[in-house]
Design a protein around this motif. Structure first.
Motif, PDB file in Angstrom:
ATOM      1  N   GLY A  39      11.980  54.600  96.359  1.00 41.53           N
ATOM      2  CA  GLY A  39      11.133  53.473  95.491  1.00 41.53           C
ATOM      3  C   GLY A  39       9.841  52.844  95.788  1.00 41.53           C
ATOM      4  N   ALA A  40       9.771  52.301  96.993  1.00 45.30           N
ATOM      5  CA  ALA A  40       8.650  51.756  97.480  1.00 45.30           C
ATOM      6  C   ALA A  40       7.384  52.384  97.355  1.00 45.30           C
ATOM      7  CB  ALA A  40       8.836  51.308  98.974  1.00 45.30           C
ATOM      8  N   GLY A  41       7.359  53.615  97.328  1.00 47.44           N
ATOM      9  CA  GLY A  41       6.332  54.379  97.028  1.00 47.44           C
ATOM     10  C   GLY A  41       5.395  53.892  95.649  1.00 47.44           C
ATOM     11  N   ALA A  42       6.365  54.091  94.625  1.00 45.24           N
ATOM     12  CA  ALA A  42       5.789  53.944  93.255  1.00 45.24           C
ATOM     13  C   ALA A  42       5.172  52.505  93.058  1.00 45.24           C
ATOM     14  CB  ALA A  42       6.774  54.210  92.073  1.00 45.24           C
ATOM     15  N   ASN A  43       6.020  51.471  93.849  1.00 45.57           N
ATOM     16  CA  ASN A  43       5.796  49.945  93.740  1.00 45.57           C
ATOM     17  C   ASN A  43       4.331  49.601  94.445  1.00 45.57           C
ATOM     18  OD1 ASN A  43       7.743  49.465  92.099  1.00 45.57           O
ATOM     19  ND2 ASN A  43       9.134  49.215  93.587  1.00 45.57           N
ATOM     20  N   ILE A  44       4.281  50.379  95.412  1.00 44.33           N
ATOM     21  CA  ILE A  44       2.940  50.213  96.474  1.00 44.33           C
ATOM     22  C   ILE A  44       1.847  50.845  95.451  1.00 44.33           C
ATOM     23  CG2 ILE A  44       1.560  50.837  98.288  1.00 44.33           C
ATOM     24  CD1 ILE A  44       4.079  51.222  99.907  1.00 44.33           C
ATOM     25  N   ALA A  45       2.069  51.718  94.645  1.00 43.41           N
ATOM     26  CA  ALA A  45       0.993  52.167  94.015  1.00 43.41           C
ATOM     27  C   ALA A  45       0.680  51.021  92.742  1.00 43.41           C
ATOM     28  CB  ALA A  45       1.263  53.430  93.237  1.00 43.41           C
ATOM     29  N   LYS A  46       1.552  50.491  92.199  1.00 42.10           N
ATOM     30  CA  LYS A  46       1.511  49.503  91.375  1.00 42.10           C
ATOM     31  C   LYS A  46       0.870  48.034  91.728  1.00 42.10           C
ATOM     32  CE  LYS A  46       5.304  51.156  88.356  1.00 42.10           C
ATOM     33  NZ  LYS A  46       6.602  50.800  87.785  1.00 42.10           N
ATOM     34  N   ALA A  47       1.376  47.713  92.778  1.00 37.63           N
ATOM     35  CA  ALA A  47       1.054  46.261  93.460  1.00 37.63           C
ATOM     36  C   ALA A  47       0.231  46.010  94.705  1.00 37.63           C
ATOM     37  CB  ALA A  47       2.389  45.589  93.491  1.00 37.63           C
ATOM     38  N   GLY A 273       7.205  59.097  93.914  1.00 37.28           N
ATOM     39  CA  GLY A 273       7.441  60.557  94.108  1.00 37.28           C
ATOM     40  C   GLY A 273       7.346  60.837  95.345  1.00 37.28           C
ATOM     41  N   VAL A 274       6.820  60.019  96.310  1.00 38.88           N
ATOM     42  CA  VAL A 274       6.700  60.263  97.778  1.00 38.88           C
ATOM     43  C   VAL A 274       7.168  59.274  98.678  1.00 38.88           C
ATOM     44  CG1 VAL A 274       5.319  60.994  99.694  1.00 38.88           C
ATOM     45  CG2 VAL A 274       4.713  61.903  97.426  1.00 38.88           C
ATOM     46  N   SER A 275       8.078  59.177  99.438  1.00 34.84           N
ATOM     47  CA  SER A 275       8.379  58.100 100.299  1.00 34.84           C
ATOM     48  C   SER A 275       7.375  57.614 101.219  1.00 34.84           C
ATOM     49  CB  SER A 275       9.708  58.566 101.254  1.00 34.84           C
ATOM     50  OG  SER A 275       9.832  57.635 102.288  1.00 34.84           O
ATOM     51  N   PRO A 276       7.086  56.354 101.091  1.00 31.88           N
ATOM     52  CA  PRO A 276       6.008  55.561 101.935  1.00 31.88           C
ATOM     53  C   PRO A 276       6.296  55.988 103.659  1.00 31.88           C
ATOM     54  CG  PRO A 276       7.412  53.999 101.050  1.00 31.88           C
ATOM     55  CD  PRO A 276       7.792  55.418 100.401  1.00 31.88           C
ATOM     56  N   PHE A 277       7.525  56.255 103.769  1.00 35.71           N
ATOM     57  CA  PHE A 277       7.956  56.649 105.352  1.00 35.71           C
ATOM     58  C   PHE A 277       7.533  58.039 105.580  1.00 35.71           C
ATOM     59  CE2 PHE A 277      10.440  52.927 103.926  1.00 35.71           C
ATOM     60  CZ  PHE A 277      10.325  52.144 105.002  1.00 35.71           C
ATOM     61  N   ALA A 280       3.763  58.027 106.091  1.00 38.75           N
ATOM     62  CA  ALA A 280       3.115  57.361 107.278  1.00 38.75           C
ATOM     63  C   ALA A 280       3.468  58.258 108.484  1.00 38.75           C
ATOM     64  CB  ALA A 280       4.033  55.839 107.257  1.00 38.75           C
ATOM     65  N   PHE A 281       4.522  59.002 108.266  1.00 44.23           N
ATOM     66  CA  PHE A 281       5.028  59.675 109.645  1.00 44.23           C
ATOM     67  C   PHE A 281       3.955  61.063 109.730  1.00 44.23           C
ATOM     68  CE2 PHE A 281       8.660  57.489 110.323  1.00 44.23           C
ATOM     69  CZ  PHE A 281       8.997  57.961 111.822  1.00 44.23           C
ATOM     70  N   ALA A 282       3.614  61.373 108.429  1.00 46.81           N
ATOM     71  CA  ALA A 282       2.731  62.390 108.250  1.00 46.81           C
ATOM     72  C   ALA A 282       1.305  61.966 108.781  1.00 46.81           C
ATOM     73  CB  ALA A 282       2.722  63.000 106.765  1.00 46.81           C
ATOM     74  N   VAL A 296      17.170  60.655 107.089  1.00 43.12           N
ATOM     75  CA  VAL A 296      17.357  59.354 107.033  1.00 43.12           C
ATOM     76  C   VAL A 296      17.633  58.996 105.519  1.00 43.12           C
ATOM     77  CG1 VAL A 296      16.404  56.689 107.350  1.00 43.12           C
ATOM     78  CG2 VAL A 296      16.069  58.654 109.205  1.00 43.12           C
ATOM     79  N   VAL A 297      16.658  59.472 104.571  1.00 41.75           N
ATOM     80  CA  VAL A 297      16.813  58.900 103.418  1.00 41.75           C
ATOM     81  C   VAL A 297      18.268  59.807 102.718  1.00 41.75           C
ATOM     82  CG1 VAL A 297      15.910  59.407 100.968  1.00 41.75           C
ATOM     83  CG2 VAL A 297      14.507  59.008 102.788  1.00 41.75           C
ATOM     84  N   LEU A 298      18.633  60.978 103.193  1.00 44.36           N
ATOM     85  CA  LEU A 298      19.838  61.720 102.921  1.00 44.36           C
ATOM     86  C   LEU A 298      20.975  60.695 103.446  1.00 44.36           C
ATOM     87  CD1 LEU A 298      21.760  64.051 101.920  1.00 44.36           C
ATOM     88  CD2 LEU A 298      21.292  65.028 104.588  1.00 44.36           C
ATOM     89  N   THR A 299      20.798  60.034 104.528  1.00 44.57           N
ATOM     90  CA  THR A 299      21.860  59.226 104.899  1.00 44.57           C
ATOM     91  C   THR A 299      22.050  58.061 103.896  1.00 44.57           C
ATOM     92  OG1 THR A 299      21.489  60.188 107.195  1.00 44.57           O
ATOM     93  CG2 THR A 299      22.679  57.895 106.930  1.00 44.57           C
ATOM     94  N   ALA A 300      20.849  57.549 103.571  1.00 42.88           N
ATOM     95  CA  ALA A 300      20.984  56.427 102.812  1.00 42.88           C
ATOM     96  C   ALA A 300      21.648  56.728 101.387  1.00 42.88           C
ATOM     97  CB  ALA A 300      19.541  55.931 102.397  1.00 42.88           C
ATOM     98  N   ALA A 301      21.438  58.065 100.747  1.00 44.26           N
ATOM     99  CA  ALA A 301      22.149  58.473  99.627  1.00 44.26           C
ATOM    100  C   ALA A 301      23.552  58.356  99.588  1.00 44.26           C
ATOM    101  CB  ALA A 301      21.511  59.689  99.171  1.00 44.26           C
TER     102      ALA A 301
END
Length: 472
Positions: A39-47, A273-277, A280-282, A296-301
């Motif tokens: 979710g942080a990806g979309a919020n970074i784009a907004k704020a 739609g894209v994880s900021p993490f 960043a790794f890319a 990691v995101v799979l683990t979080a889910a």
């Protein structure tokens, strides 16, 4: 006055199988979820970089909420947690409404997380149908929750360990890029990235505030530690420790991680739609970085879904204890778990696997907004219950908790005002306000259910206070 101590909860039949190590990790894991990783990806784009302030502000409010809950937990540690406190301090209807609403929140989250987990696996194995993966995860976690609370605690411990390790690794690598300038990102990484692209508030304060609803979603489940109270070993020691470490967890995992990422990669490169993490790794150029973050995101889910199965079964049993759900949900299995409550909840989560074939792509966003609204209600009930409890203590009617919230009930009022402000922001968002309509329908359904319950069993509407500790 009686000296402060923990008021013993009545025998609930649960096994106190969660040790300090597991409770600590459940508390940590509750503060790290898909809301941050995706979710942080979309919020970074907004704020832009100002999102850091939004996470810090919301994190402060979450700490106020958790300290209020902590005081209540050490007054009376019960598995029903905030539903029981709502019932005790506001009346039977509010306990009933809060319990069922919290159940709804986790069932809805479970639907979303199962689908998300299937999508993450699809990244590696595109030939496997998503419904197959979702069904496998559902069944594995379901069986684990039926075995014993110790198995749940151990699974959640390792899920949380993966998330924590990944975030700490991301922070360390990011700081290395900033300090030593290695990797492909070394030439452009700089602290100045926080303000040199149209300022710290690039789209205005208003746009930044509108991200608060998404930020609050990221903090959902932090209150799960309260549900573990009835099954924690030595709750008077483990619960305060878990709650008091919340500020540094928020500072490190949310504020710290986002600050480092936005220094390494300028905010304009992030989007929905894209994880900021992953991004960043890319940019840094770490081999298999996207795959690592995907794991990691799979683990979080899966962690969120696992927690949902745990909490929904306990909440149904609490409702059953009070005559607000079928009595059959009160039964415990031979392993002392609310097996039937877990089974029914899992069945509803399974509906989400089917529904995701026919709903549009925005369904995930709608589901998370409904979960946020249900979570805000839960937090409000914790705060109002805390204020009423403090009044009882000050009047000499109730035993003082051994873990009082700083400032008494002052910060509970502050947190209530903040949550109401977030609700207004949700109402102003055309896409998010659908959750308010859903909650209105849910409230009507529960009100009708309450009327039927009172007709069939008038005793459920009677206010009982067997747990209040009187002081002489």
């Amino acid at each position: 006055m009686t000296s402060p101590q923990v008021t013993e909860a009545p025998e609930e039949g649960y096994e106190r199988g969660l040790d300090s190590r597991q409770v600590q990790m459940i508390a940590i894991g509750g503060a790290i979820g898909v809301g941050l990783f995706l979710g942080a990806g979309a919020n970074i784009a907004k704020a832009g970089p100002s999102l850091i302030v939004m996470y810090a502000l919301a994190g402060l409010i979450i700490f106020f909420i958790m300290r209020a809950l902590g005081e209540l937990l050490l007054y009376r540690p019960v598995s029903g947690s905030f539903a029981e406190y709502s019932r005790e301090f506001l009346g039977p209807f509010f306990g009933y409404f809060t319990g069922w609403t919290y159940w709804l929140m986790w069932v809805v989250l479970g639907m979303a997380e199962l689908t998300a987990a299937a999508i993450y696996v699809h990244y590696w194995f595109p030939a496997i149908p998503q419904w197959v993966t979702a069904l496998v995860f559902l069944l594995v976690l379901y069986v684990a929750n039926l075995i014993s609370v110790k198995v749940f605690g151990e699974i959640e411990f390792w899920f949380s360990m993966v998330k924590v390790t990944a975030l700490i690794g991301m922070i360390v690598i990011g700081l290395g890029v900033l300090t030593f300038g290695f990797s492909a990102a070394g030439d452009t990484a700089a602290v100045a990235n926080l303000w040199q692209f149209d300022g710290f508030f690039p789209k205005g304060i208003g746009s930044s505030l509108m991200t608060l609803q998404g930020v609050m979603f990221a903090y959902l489940a932090v209150e799960l530690v309260g549900v573990t109270a009835g099954e924690s070993k030595d709750p008077e020691k483990t619960l305060p420790k878990a709650i008091n470490t919340l500020p540094w967890r928020i500072a490190l995992f949310y504020v710290g991680a986002l600050t480092v990422i936005l220094c390494v990669v300028k905010w304009t490169e992030f989007g929905p739609g894209v994880s900021p993490f992953v991004k960043a790794f890319a940019v840094i150029g770490i081999p298999a970085g996207a795959g690592i973050v995907n794991f990691v995101v799979l683990t979080a889910a899966l962690s969120s879904c696992n927690s949902g199965m745990y909490s929904t079964g306990r909440m149904l049993r609490t409702l059953s204890d009070n005559g607000e759900a079928p009595r059959v949900f009160r039964r415990l299995s031979s392993s002392r778990t609310p097996a039937l409550g877990i089974t029914v909840s899992v069945a509803f989560m399974g509906i989400g696997v089917v529904l995701n074939y026919i709903v549009p792509e925005k369904a995930f966003g709608y589901v998370t907004s409904v979960a946020t609204a249900a979570g805000v209600w839960t937090w409000l009930m914790i705060l109002v219950s805390h204020i009423l409890y403090r009044r009882g203590v000050e009047a000499g009617r109730l035993r003082a908790s051994s873990f009082p919230a700083p400032g008494g009930s002052v910060f509970s009022y502050v947190a209530i005002a903040f949550l109401l402000f977030v609700t207004v922001l949700i109402a102003c968002d055309a896409e998010a306000r659908i959750c308010l309509y859903v909650m209105a329908v849910w409230a009507v359904a529960l009100a009708v259910g309450w009327t039927v319950l009172k007709t069939r069993n008038p005793q459920v509407a009677e206010r009982h206070e067997p747990q209040l500790e009187k002081t002489g």
